[in-house]
Design a protein around this motif. Structure first.
Motif, short mmCIF file in Angstrom:
data_model
loop_
_atom_site.label_atom_id
_atom_site.label_comp_id
_atom_site.label_asym_id
_atom_site.label_seq_id
_atom_site.Cartn_x
_atom_site.Cartn_y
_atom_site.Cartn_z
N ASN A 60 0.84 -1.19 0.00
CA ASN A 60 0.00 0.00 0.00
C ASN A 60 0.88 1.25 0.00
N TYR A 62 0.86 5.44 0.26
CA TYR A 62 0.08 6.60 0.71
C TYR A 62 0.87 7.87 0.37
N GLN A 101 -3.00 5.52 -2.65
CA GLN A 101 -3.97 6.45 -2.09
C GLN A 101 -3.34 7.83 -2.01
N LEU A 103 -3.67 11.51 -0.43
CA LEU A 103 -4.33 12.12 0.72
C LEU A 103 -3.88 13.56 0.88
N GLN A 111 -6.01 12.76 8.40
CA GLN A 111 -4.92 12.54 7.45
C GLN A 111 -3.61 13.16 7.96
N GLN A 114 -2.28 10.89 10.56
CA GLN A 114 -1.71 9.70 9.93
C GLN A 114 -0.33 10.00 9.35
#
Length: 618
Positions: A60, A62, A101, A103, A111, A114
């Motif tokens: 994944n 980000y 993803q 963000l 966010q 994170q």
């Protein structure tokens, strides 16, 4: 009525065709790309594609970018779009193994929390002091994470490499195993010359913190099976069995990093044993010859431009042409190993040269300046005075290769099995040689790049050169896959305005000329004022005389005139750049569309007249 019906049917058919084409593009041609940029900045290299093919478990990605906070930061937003586009390419070619993803970490949002938990950098460069995020975090199926804290636009050339390295590290999370072979006392211990206990060399401490390191001596005749990188430091007097093991390791696809030397300044035991320099020289000639390289063990590099200042026994300071420091101008800025380094210090470098008809790829990493010379090793070893070295120095206006990366095709240095070897067969050649050679071992010693200090029981390392970064970069680069190593610096998205730069250079040259005139006139006027003042002192006058006032008025008038000319130069520069900009706008906005319209009109006339000609002939 019939005309309206025909128009509606045509419009309906065009809509159906458009939708069908969009569907076909999304479903069948989503992976098709046509990159027309000069350096293929929107395309992945074969190395990156190979890294993606080897992904075992889903990863994944980000990408955090402060879209709203960077509203007026055009250049940063353009670079963020470049990063986002490249990440989309990775996702496309990964065939579902990468999930991207994007963000926007707004202030006080989940966010942002994170991004902070991942450890991304919040740069306070917003217009109102807002924190700007532009980093990448990645996790694998084992919840291991890797991050790129902030994408630095200054390092755009290595953008693809950094992303591919992050993916590779998550796909291959096992630590890099380094096998180190050396007889130098790099682990520290009692110094026979001082009687004191020396600490381990700092570079070894750093390697132990980052990698799994196993140290062997020159008496070994085998390598651990899990060796990812073989590190040789000052190889000399190796047995044929050890040379054969190293040869077969390299020919079989292993990665080798070797630090050689013609005169090791840090090998105190060898220097105590005998004054002859040959004892302290490295010997790896048999393997080097098979790899298409010659290492000159008979001469030491002297470099007047790169020479370092050292303290003399008399307490003074002198430049030592054999103790050298190489800056960014002597380092390959296109190789990931040296691209971010600014200074490498060392002593008594040996030089490499490529053997004619060698099939091995040759890539110099560090070169000397043009102000270089070679001195016989024996003479250099006996010459302790830097001034004597300077007197013997003769410039030959040649840059020498001091560190080199070898890759590609190579042959084994052995035709038959040597005695005492544990191997049973010989691999004759390879197409994937990966070797980095460095012509100095003293650069690993602490005194050339780092200072150690004790702070309340904790050892603090303060580097003043990038020697430690060099070896870490080399191990990290070689510890990756062949695909990762093959990724070099790529092109950048932004293109320079060469014509504008040319105009700027011309204007700056005019500025310098005007400034020289102003400075010269200023010095002449000040000299004139000083003479007048001395005359007044001699006669005892304390007020400004008419002559002094006249000189001051003339100076002020000259100053105003020069400043006006400087403004005229700047105005002309701005005018030339503005004129060029207006011309480019005219070309892009008017001329190019006009040419396209003209071409379409000609095509329309051609296709309309062609049926008529056909009917006439029939």
């Amino acid at each position: 009525m019939k005309h309206k019906l025909t128009f509606s049917v045509n419009l309906f058919l065009i809509s159906v065709i458009f939708i069908a084409l969009v569907f076909i593009n999304n479903q069948l041609l989503s992976s098709a790309r046509l990159d027309l940029t000069e350096n293929q900045v929107y395309s992945l290299s074969q190395g990156s594609k190979q890294v993606l093919k080897e992904i075992k478990e889903p990863i994944n990605l980000y990408f955090f970018f402060s879209e709203k906070a960077s509203k007026n930061m055009t250049s940063l937003r353009n670079y963020a779009n470049r990063v986002k586009s490249l990440l989309s390419e990775y996702e496309t070619f990964a065939n579902g193994k990468l999930k991207l993803q994007v963000l926007d970490p707004l202030a006080f949002s989940e966010q942002e929390d994170q991004a902070d938990q991942f450890g991304l950098t919040a740069a306070n460069i917003g217009v109102a002091g807002e924190s700007i995020y532009m980093g990448l975090a990645a996790t694998n199926a084992l919840d291991e994470k890797k991050v790129i804290a902030f994408f630095d636009p200054q390092k755009e050339g290595f953008l693809e490499y950094e992303i591919s390295k992050l993916i590779y590290q998550l796909n291959e999370p096992e630590p890099v195993n380094v096998t180190l072979i050396t007889d130098l006392a790099i682990k520290g211990g009692q110094n026979p010359m001082t009687g004191q206990v020396d600490p381990p060399w700092t570079f070894l401490t750093q390697l132990d913190e980052l990698y799994t390191v196993e140290q062997l001596t020159s008496e070994t005749i085998s390598l651990p099976d899990n060796t990812d990188v073989l590190l040789l430091v000052h190889p000399k007097e190796y047995s044929d069995a050890l040379l054969f093991v190293i040869d077969q390791y390299a020919i079989s696809g292993g990665k080798v990093l070797a630090f050689l030397d013609v005169h090791n300044e840090s090998d105190q035991m060898a220097m105590m044993a005998t004054p002859m320099p040959s004892v302290s020289s490295s010997h790896l000639n048999r393997l080097l010859k098979a790899w298409g390289v010659h290492f000159d063990s008979d001469n030491v590099l002297l470099d007047a431009m790169a020479g370092l200042d050292i303290l003399t026994p008399e307490g003074g300071v002198a430049r030592h042409f054999g103790f050298v420091g190489f800056t960014a101008d002597q380092l390959d800025r296109e190789d990931v190993l040296t691209s971010n380094l600014e200074l490498l210090n060392g002593a008594s470098f040996g030089v490499f040269s490529q053997i004619e008809e060698s099939e091995t790829n040759w890539l110099p990493l560090v070169t000397s300046t043009q102000n270089s010379d070679l001195m016989d090793t024996a003479t250099y070893a006996m010459t302790q005075d830097p001034e004597q070295l300077a007197k013997a120095y003769q410039i030959d206006k040649q840059a020498y290769v001091l560190a080199v990366r070898l890759s590609g095709r190579a042959k084994s240095a052995f035709e038959q099995l040597p005695k005492e070897t544990e191997l049973t067969e010989i691999v004759k050649s390879t197409d994937n040689l990966n070797v980095i050679l460095v012509g100095d071992t003293d650069m690993l010693a602490d005194r050339f790049w780092v200072q150690q200090s004790n702070f309340f029981g904790q050892t603090i390392y303060t580097p003043f050169a990038n020697n430690g970064d060099f070896i870490i970069n080399a191990i990290e680069n070689l510890g990756g896959s062949n695909a990762l190593i093959s990724i070099r610096s790529r092109g950048v998205f932004s293109r320079p305005f060469s014509k504008v730069d040319e105009l700027t250079v011309i204007a700056e040259q005019k500025f310098r000329e005007q400034e020289e005139i102003l400075q010269k006139q200023l010095e002449e006027t000040e000299q004139q004022l000083l003479q007048l003042q001395n005359q007044q002192v001699e006669v005892g006058a304390l007020i400004i005389s008419p002559e002094q006032q006249l000189a001051i008025d003339e100076f002020m008038q000259k100053k105003v005139t020069i400043r006006k000319s400087l403004r005229d130069v700047r105005h002309q520069l701005d005018k030339d750049i503005e004129s060029l900009g207006n011309w480019l706008k005219l070309v892009n906005i008017a001329i190019v569309p006009f040419i396209l319209i003209l071409l379409l009109a000609l095509l329309r006339v051609f296709f309309r007249t062609r049926p008529r000609l056909t009917s006439i002939t029939t």
